[in-house]
Every structure is written in structure tokens, then in C-alpha cells.
Design a protein around this motif. Structure first.
Motif, PDB file in Angstrom:
ATOM      1  N   GLY A 119       7.553   7.532  28.182  1.00 39.48           N
ATOM      2  CA  GLY A 119       6.672   7.774  29.314  1.00 39.48           C
ATOM      3  C   GLY A 119       5.247   8.084  28.913  1.00 39.48           C
ATOM      4  O   GLY A 119       4.289   7.652  29.568  1.00 39.48           O
ATOM      5  N   ILE A 120       5.061   8.812  27.816  1.00 43.49           N
ATOM      6  CA  ILE A 120       3.704   9.155  27.356  1.00 43.49           C
ATOM      7  C   ILE A 120       3.045   7.930  26.733  1.00 43.49           C
ATOM      8  O   ILE A 120       1.906   7.571  27.072  1.00 43.49           O
ATOM      9  CB  ILE A 120       3.757  10.323  26.364  1.00 43.49           C
ATOM     10  N   ALA A 121       3.743   7.276  25.818  1.00 48.13           N
ATOM     11  CA  ALA A 121       3.150   6.145  25.102  1.00 48.13           C
ATOM     12  C   ALA A 121       2.786   4.999  26.039  1.00 48.13           C
ATOM     13  O   ALA A 121       1.767   4.323  25.840  1.00 48.13           O
ATOM     14  CB  ALA A 121       4.110   5.647  24.019  1.00 48.13           C
ATOM     15  N   THR A 122       3.585   4.783  27.067  1.00 43.65           N
ATOM     16  CA  THR A 122       3.334   3.665  27.985  1.00 43.65           C
ATOM     17  C   THR A 122       2.460   4.059  29.174  1.00 43.65           C
ATOM     18  O   THR A 122       2.114   3.212  29.986  1.00 43.65           O
ATOM     19  CB  THR A 122       4.652   3.106  28.538  1.00 43.65           C
ATOM     20  N   ARG A 123       2.145   5.334  29.298  1.00 44.43           N
ATOM     21  CA  ARG A 123       1.370   5.902  30.395  1.00 44.43           C
ATOM     22  C   ARG A 123       2.142   5.941  31.708  1.00 44.43           C
ATOM     23  O   ARG A 123       1.600   6.377  32.731  1.00 44.43           O
ATOM     24  CB  ARG A 123       0.047   5.141  30.620  1.00 44.43           C
ATOM     25  N   LEU A 124       3.396   5.518  31.710  1.00 47.65           N
ATOM     26  CA  LEU A 124       4.146   5.540  32.951  1.00 47.65           C
ATOM     27  C   LEU A 124       4.367   6.975  33.441  1.00 47.65           C
ATOM     28  O   LEU A 124       4.399   7.228  34.651  1.00 47.65           O
ATOM     29  CB  LEU A 124       5.491   4.829  32.783  1.00 47.65           C
ATOM     30  N   GLY A 125       4.506   7.911  32.506  1.00 50.51           N
ATOM     31  CA  GLY A 125       4.683   9.306  32.892  1.00 50.51           C
ATOM     32  C   GLY A 125       3.503   9.839  33.677  1.00 50.51           C
ATOM     33  O   GLY A 125       3.662  10.508  34.701  1.00 50.51           O
ATOM     34  N   VAL A 126       2.300   9.539  33.208  1.00 43.04           N
ATOM     35  CA  VAL A 126       1.087   9.987  33.905  1.00 43.04           C
ATOM     36  C   VAL A 126       0.982   9.329  35.268  1.00 43.04           C
ATOM     37  O   VAL A 126       0.645   9.976  36.276  1.00 43.04           O
ATOM     38  CB  VAL A 126      -0.160   9.672  33.054  1.00 43.04           C
ATOM     39  N   LEU A 127       1.275   8.043  35.319  1.00 44.44           N
ATOM     40  CA  LEU A 127       1.142   7.306  36.568  1.00 44.44           C
ATOM     41  C   LEU A 127       2.133   7.777  37.632  1.00 44.44           C
ATOM     42  O   LEU A 127       1.810   7.802  38.825  1.00 44.44           O
ATOM     43  CB  LEU A 127       1.348   5.811  36.314  1.00 44.44           C
ATOM     44  N   THR A 128       3.340   8.147  37.214  1.00 43.34           N
ATOM     45  CA  THR A 128       4.387   8.441  38.190  1.00 43.34           C
ATOM     46  C   THR A 128       4.591   9.919  38.461  1.00 43.34           C
ATOM     47  O   THR A 128       5.357  10.267  39.371  1.00 43.34           O
ATOM     48  CB  THR A 128       5.725   7.835  37.732  1.00 43.34           C
ATOM     49  N   ARG A 129       3.932  10.800  37.735  1.00 40.90           N
ATOM     50  CA  ARG A 129       4.157  12.239  37.947  1.00 40.90           C
ATOM     51  C   ARG A 129       3.934  12.667  39.394  1.00 40.90           C
ATOM     52  O   ARG A 129       4.703  13.478  39.936  1.00 40.90           O
ATOM     53  CB  ARG A 129       3.292  13.076  36.995  1.00 40.90           C
ATOM     54  N   PRO A 130       2.910  12.172  40.093  1.00 42.79           N
ATOM     55  CA  PRO A 130       2.720  12.611  41.481  1.00 42.79           C
ATOM     56  C   PRO A 130       3.571  11.868  42.500  1.00 42.79           C
ATOM     57  O   PRO A 130       3.377  12.037  43.709  1.00 42.79           O
ATOM     58  CB  PRO A 130       1.229  12.336  41.718  1.00 42.79           C
ATOM     59  N   MET A 131       4.525  11.057  42.031  1.00 45.85           N
ATOM     60  CA  MET A 131       5.285  10.193  42.929  1.00 45.85           C
ATOM     61  C   MET A 131       6.746  10.618  43.029  1.00 45.85           C
ATOM     62  O   MET A 131       7.277  11.294  42.151  1.00 45.85           O
ATOM     63  CB  MET A 131       5.239   8.745  42.422  1.00 45.85           C
ATOM     64  N   ALA A 132       7.385  10.196  44.123  1.00 52.58           N
ATOM     65  CA  ALA A 132       8.835  10.292  44.266  1.00 52.58           C
ATOM     66  C   ALA A 132       9.354   8.883  44.520  1.00 52.58           C
ATOM     67  O   ALA A 132       8.704   8.095  45.210  1.00 52.58           O
ATOM     68  CB  ALA A 132       9.209  11.210  45.424  1.00 52.58           C
ATOM     69  N   GLY A 133      10.510   8.546  43.946  1.00 49.90           N
ATOM     70  CA  GLY A 133      10.969   7.169  44.050  1.00 49.90           C
ATOM     71  C   GLY A 133      12.462   7.035  44.243  1.00 49.90           C
ATOM     72  O   GLY A 133      13.239   7.942  43.941  1.00 49.90           O
ATOM     73  N   TRP A 134      12.866   5.860  44.728  1.00 51.15           N
ATOM     74  CA  TRP A 134      14.264   5.506  44.925  1.00 51.15           C
ATOM     75  C   TRP A 134      14.546   4.161  44.244  1.00 51.15           C
ATOM     76  O   TRP A 134      14.905   4.130  43.089  1.00 51.15           O
ATOM     77  CB  TRP A 134      14.600   5.465  46.425  1.00 51.15           C
ATOM     78  N   GLY A 135      14.334   3.049  44.945  1.00 52.23           N
ATOM     79  CA  GLY A 135      14.588   1.754  44.337  1.00 52.23           C
ATOM     80  C   GLY A 135      13.580   1.433  43.248  1.00 52.23           C
ATOM     81  O   GLY A 135      12.414   1.833  43.312  1.00 52.23           O
ATOM     82  N   VAL A 136      14.026   0.678  42.225  1.00 50.32           N
ATOM     83  CA  VAL A 136      13.152   0.300  41.115  1.00 50.32           C
ATOM     84  C   VAL A 136      13.680  -0.981  40.481  1.00 50.32           C
ATOM     85  O   VAL A 136      14.887  -1.233  40.489  1.00 50.32           O
ATOM     86  CB  VAL A 136      13.070   1.435  40.066  1.00 50.32           C
ATOM     87  N   ALA A 137      12.762  -1.811  39.967  1.00 51.16           N
ATOM     88  CA  ALA A 137      13.184  -3.067  39.347  1.00 51.16           C
ATOM     89  C   ALA A 137      12.188  -3.495  38.289  1.00 51.16           C
ATOM     90  O   ALA A 137      10.970  -3.415  38.500  1.00 51.16           O
ATOM     91  CB  ALA A 137      13.317  -4.160  40.400  1.00 51.16           C
ATOM     92  N   PHE A 138      12.697  -3.942  37.136  1.00 56.41           N
ATOM     93  CA  PHE A 138      11.883  -4.648  36.147  1.00 56.41           C
ATOM     94  C   PHE A 138      11.710  -6.083  36.652  1.00 56.41           C
ATOM     95  O   PHE A 138      12.698  -6.801  36.850  1.00 56.41           O
ATOM     96  CB  PHE A 138      12.577  -4.684  34.790  1.00 56.41           C
ATOM     97  N   ALA A 139      10.476  -6.517  36.863  1.00 57.59           N
ATOM     98  CA  ALA A 139      10.244  -7.850  37.418  1.00 57.59           C
ATOM     99  C   ALA A 139       8.878  -8.351  36.973  1.00 57.59           C
ATOM    100  O   ALA A 139       7.884  -7.632  37.104  1.00 57.59           O
ATOM    101  CB  ALA A 139      10.314  -7.806  38.945  1.00 57.59           C
ATOM    102  N   ASP A 140       8.822  -9.573  36.465  1.00 58.33           N
ATOM    103  CA  ASP A 140       7.551 -10.173  36.056  1.00 58.33           C
ATOM    104  C   ASP A 140       6.872 -10.740  37.299  1.00 58.33           C
ATOM    105  O   ASP A 140       7.032 -11.904  37.639  1.00 58.33           O
ATOM    106  CB  ASP A 140       7.799 -11.265  35.013  1.00 58.33           C
ATOM    107  N   LEU A 141       6.088  -9.904  37.957  1.00 60.28           N
ATOM    108  CA  LEU A 141       5.495 -10.290  39.233  1.00 60.28           C
ATOM    109  C   LEU A 141       4.279 -11.193  39.074  1.00 60.28           C
ATOM    110  O   LEU A 141       3.875 -11.847  40.037  1.00 60.28           O
ATOM    111  CB  LEU A 141       5.105  -9.033  40.021  1.00 60.28           C
ATOM    112  N   ASP A 142       3.674 -11.217  37.896  1.00 60.21           N
ATOM    113  CA  ASP A 142       2.496 -12.081  37.697  1.00 60.21           C
ATOM    114  C   ASP A 142       2.757 -13.236  36.731  1.00 60.21           C
ATOM    115  O   ASP A 142       1.819 -13.930  36.317  1.00 60.21           O
ATOM    116  CB  ASP A 142       1.291 -11.257  37.231  1.00 60.21           C
TER     117      ASP A 142
END
Length: 508
Positions: free
Chosen positions: A324-347
Motif C-alpha cells: 500500500g505504501i510503495a504503490t501509493r494505494l494506501g494514501v489514496l484509499t485511506r479516506p475511503m470506504a469500499g465494497w466491490g473491487v476489481a482489477f481491470a485494464d480500463l485504458d
């Protein structure tokens, strides 16, 4: 003047309301089930080449019985052109009880995708009879979840014998008669999971004749009680056997390693995924397991509540490393709450992004209601090293729950379908760029490599949801790619120089 980020996103995403509104059964008394429905199953139920959508739906509480059309589950047939037709009645899928989740797969090997619906008082197995109809074969199949609250399920081949077996995720023991009343800032709201007893999960072996045997005890699965929210089925150690990762709500997660011969060993602590580095079990919600860094090993992400982040684990072969730290996902998601999630190449750049359905567990009508609603988010991957943003997608904040990424209009761009409590379901059509390839292997557990990317076929994704869909690979500027498919039974097939921008069906 340049376009703002919001304007750019709006230009590439089209929001399409669908003819279904998720009924939660929430009333003045905040019964816990009312915050948990929203499962989706995406699959081609009629064999016309277009992906259809099934929505599990709730019911009035505390009875948990459907008493009006507004409580019915919904089956939407894809007619093309982003037009969907409600065929629930003719398909025989309206349901009777409080349903939460759905899992699609061909359990009997007849070439038609079947459907398991998980609910508050057990599961229902629907066999696809062709001609657009389904038959309830639960009793005949011998599937008895003992009236437990089933939050989701995964179809997988336990022993690589060619038959799909069934793992059921069970949440907590709930009884309306004894449920305590909880308050937030002096007003009624949903209770913390600590007030409910845990339950064991369940495992059913496919006998190959349309029936199942409960092997929960014999396999070692039933020895571990948790508060299961979701499951990911993947061969995490690449030994040819499918393992199971279960997210548990505010208690330690489980990773059941498949030992073969029908036995599992729980190894979440040994492999570093029982709890994040903080040591505090989070509100582990939806989960997805795919290879986000293109090293050939399936990684893990799951959602949680605010200040808990959405933990991301990289599979290092020997164990899992929290990134989470190395990828910055931890910083990005700390203020969030979530349910569904998916790995998907959207671009379609060849790297898997992350899409998340967000909102709090607390009531949207309670004192925290204003902040409980959140948007859908897209976390873009920067070559599998970091996630560079958490762009809100062009849909109004809501109490989002289920989320599935799939290509509904066959244009080579992954779209998103999402549910939200007491809200109309949405399909977000995406207009992307870049070449692509989709590989249809059908069998859960099959692993596919395309241009250095890996995906595995799974029947479970995110929260309470499923996608029996072709595997999607973004190719960027590539116009062709080599494809290799590895099935759970050890067989392989390699196809060279496959042209981009098509759906390739590969059979053993």
C-alpha cells in the motif's frame, strides 16, 4: 483552456441507468442484513454472445421474504446497443427470500452457464435449461447451507477432476429476535460485527451427477469460524491446485491452501495476509485476486472502511508483501470506504487498474448519512508500480455495493456495472483507446498469458459478485500477441501471433 479531469472522464464514460432498483429492507430498526445486499452476476445466459446481467435483491426485514415485485431478483437480457430487457419472469429467477450474492458457472458441464444465488437463509442453485429458462435444483443437488447467512460463493475445481465444486462464504449468526439495538450519535444505526457470532464457511464437492457432498468437515474448512464477506479463488502458489482467500469482517482473514486430496490448510498468518501491518483486523469487504504487476503470480486487493485503506498484497512466491505504501494505494484509499473491487485494464495499456464501488457501512439515513455516500473510483496503474490517482467516475455518490467490469457492447473497452442500496443500478460504458484481446476459456482456474500479462478465470469477483466472462487483455499499440492457456488439469495450449481486437475461444 484545457479540459478538467472531470470533463475528460465525462467524455469517455457514458452512464446508462438499468431497470433495477436494489431493495435493502432498511427501516427504522436497523437490521444488519439491510446494509449488505448488492451482488451481481454477469454471464451470457442465452448463448447469443452478449453478456447479460443478474441482480440479487433484498426483501422486507425481519421476515426476509419477498412479497412484492420490487423485491424480486432481476435478470436482464442484453439486446445489444446498451439495451437490456427484463426477462426475470420467463427465466424463473425472481426468488423468494432475502438474496445478497450471485455466482455464475457451468456446474454440470452441459455448456450452459448456471447460477447460484446466496442469501440470508441459505443458497439457491438454478440450472440453466436453455431456451431462456432456469430450474431450481437446490434440493435435488443436495446443497444445504443449514440456514446460514451466505454472503457469497466461488465455483472452482477442488481436485482437478473436471467437475466444479462450490465454496460458500458465510457471514455471522443473525436472529432478529435477539438482535440488539445500536445507535450512532444517539440515533439508530447498524451494529458493529463484534455483536454477532462467527460462522464456518462451507465446501461442497461435485459428485459429477448433478449432486454435491458436503465436505466442509473432512476438508478442514469447517474448523475455522469467521465473519466472511467475500472469497477469491486462485492458485496463489502455482502448484496446480486452487486456493481460497476469505475476507473476514473485523477478524483475521483466512487463506486456505489447497493440499490436494480434498484437504485445506489455513495459512493466512504464515503468508502475511491475515491482517495488515498495523496488526488491527480491518473491516475486510470485497476482494479480487489477479496479477497486477505482470510477474505471473496472482496478487490480492480487498476493500475496507475509512482509515483502514484498501490493502494491496503482492505475491512474492514465498509469501505476500503489503504494498500500500510503495504503490501509493494506501494514501489514496485511506479516506475511503469500499465494497466491490476489481482489477481491470480500463485504458488498454497492458496494466491492470483498480475499480472500486465505495460507500460506508452506516445508514445513509442516519447521522453519518451525508458522508456515507461515496462515488465509484478508478485507480490507474503506472506500469504496475504505483497507482497514480483515484479518479471519481461520472456517477453521483451513492451507497455502492456490487461492481463488475465487463465489455457489454463488444467494443474492446471494459465497462462497469454497479449496484447501490435503494438506488437504480448503473452501467458505465467506457470509450477507450488501444488494442485489446479477449480470451474465452470458460473453465474456472484456467490461467492465460497474453503479451506478458497473466489472468486467471474465476467465478468470484469483488463483493458478492461474479463474472463468467472472457478474460480481457489490453494491448496498447500491439496488433497481435502470443497466447498461452494453462488448465488446472495440467494441459496447455499455445497460439502464436493472434490478431488483436477479437474474442478468441480456446478449448483444451
Amino acid at each position: 483552456m484545457g479540459l478538467s479531469l472531470a470533463m475528460l472522464l465525462a467524455a469517455t464514460w457514458q452512464t446508462v441507468p438499468l431497470p433495477f432498483t436494489l431493495f435493502s429492507g432498511e427501516g427504522e430498526r436497523k437490521h444488519l442484513p439491510a446494509t449488505t445486499p448488492g451482488g451481481i452476476a454477469v454471464f451470457d445466459f442465452d448463448g447469443d454472445g452478449l453478456l447479460d446481467i443478474f441482480f440479487a435483491n433484498g426483501a422486507p426485514l425481519p421476515s426476509g421474504r419477498k412479497t412484492a415485485p420490487a423485491h424480486h431478483n432481476r435478470m436482464l437480457r442484453n439486446r445489444g446497443g446498451l439495451r437490456f430487457e427484463d426477462v426475470t419472469a420467463s427465466a424463473g429467477l425472481a426468488g423468494n427470500g432475502y438474496d445478497l450474492a450471485a455466482s455464475a458457472a457451468d456446474f454440470d458441464g452441459d455448456g450452459r452457464t448456471d447460477l447460484l444465488v446466496s442469501g440470508l437463509r441459505g443458497v439457491t442453485l438454478y440450472r440453466n435449461r436453455a431456451a431462456g429458462g432456469f430450474e431450481d435444483v437446490t434440493r435435488r443437488a443436495g446443497l444445504d447451507n443449514k440456514l446460514r447467512w451466505a454472503a457469497g460463493a466461488a465455483w472452482f475445481d477442488l481436485e482437478n477432476d473436471g467437475d466444479l465444486d462450490l465454496f460458500i462464504v458465510n457471514y455471522v449468526r443473525w436472529d432478529a429476535a435477539t438482535e440488539r439495538e445500536c445507535k450512532v450519535d444517539g440515533m439508530p444505526d447498524f451494529c458493529h460485527p463484534k455483536f454477532y457470532d462467527p460462522e464456518p464457511n462451507a465446501l461442497f464437492r461435485n459428485n459429477g451427477d448433478g449432486t454435491f457432498t458436503d465436505v466442509s468437515e473432512a476438508s478442514g474448512i469447517a474448523a475455522h469460524k469467521g465473519k466472511g464477506m467475500a472469497v477469491a479463488a486462485a492458485d496463489f502458489d502455482l502448484d496446480g491446485l486452487t486456493d481460497l482467500f476469505v475476507t473476514n469482517d473485523r477478524v483475521f482473514n483466512f487463506l486456505f491452501r489447497n493440499l490436494g486430496k480434498g484437504r485445506f490448510e489455513e495459512r493466512a498468518f504464515d503468508l502475511g495476509v491475515a491482517v495488515p501491518a498495523s496488526g488491527n483486523p480491518p473491516s475486510s469487504m470485497g476482494i479480487d485476486a489477479q496479477d497486477y504487476d505482470n510477474d505471473g503470480r496472482p496478487d490480492i486487493i480487498y476493500t475496507a472502511l475509512r482509515d483502514e485503506t484498501f490493502p494491496l498484497y503482492r505475491n512474492t512466491a514465498a509469501e505476500f508483501a503489503e504494498t500500500g505504501i510503495a504503490t501509493r494505494l494506501g494514501v489514496l484509499t485511506r479516506p475511503m470506504a469500499g465494497w466491490g473491487v476489481a482489477f481491470a485494464d480500463l485504458d488498454n495499456d497492458g496494466w491492470k487498474d483498480i475499480a472500486a464501488a465505495r460507500s460506508d457501512v452506516l445508514s445513509a439515513f442516519g447521522p453519518k448519512g451525508a458522508s456515507a455516500r461515496e462515488p465509484l473510483s478508478w485507480f490507474r496503474s503506472n506500469a504496475g508500480k504505483q497507482f497514480v490517482s483515484g479518479d471519481p467516475l461520472p456517477a453521483a455518490p451513492a451507497m455502492f455495493r456490487g461492481l463488475v467490469a465487463a465489455d457489454f457492447d463488444r467494443d474492446g473497452c471494459l465497462d462497469l456495472v454497479a449496484t447501490a442500496l435503494q438506488s437504480q443500478a448503473l452501467l458505465l460504458r467506457h470509450a477507450c483507446t488501444g488494442n485489446w484481446l479477449e480470451v474465452d476459456v470458460r473453465a474456472p482456474g484456467a490461467r492465460v498469458e497474453v503479451a506478458g500479462q497473466w489472468r486467471h478465470q474465476t467465478s468470484a469477483v469483488g463483493y458478492a459478485s461474479s463474472c463468467a466472462c472472457p478474460l480481457h487483455f489490453g494491448l496498447g499499440t500491439r496488433t497481435s500477441a502470443d497466447v498461452e492457456v494453462r488448465w488446472p488439469n495440467g494441459s496447455k495450449r499455445r497460439i502464436s501471433a493472434v490478431k488483436a481486437n477479437q474474442i478468441l475461444t480456446v478449448e483444451p
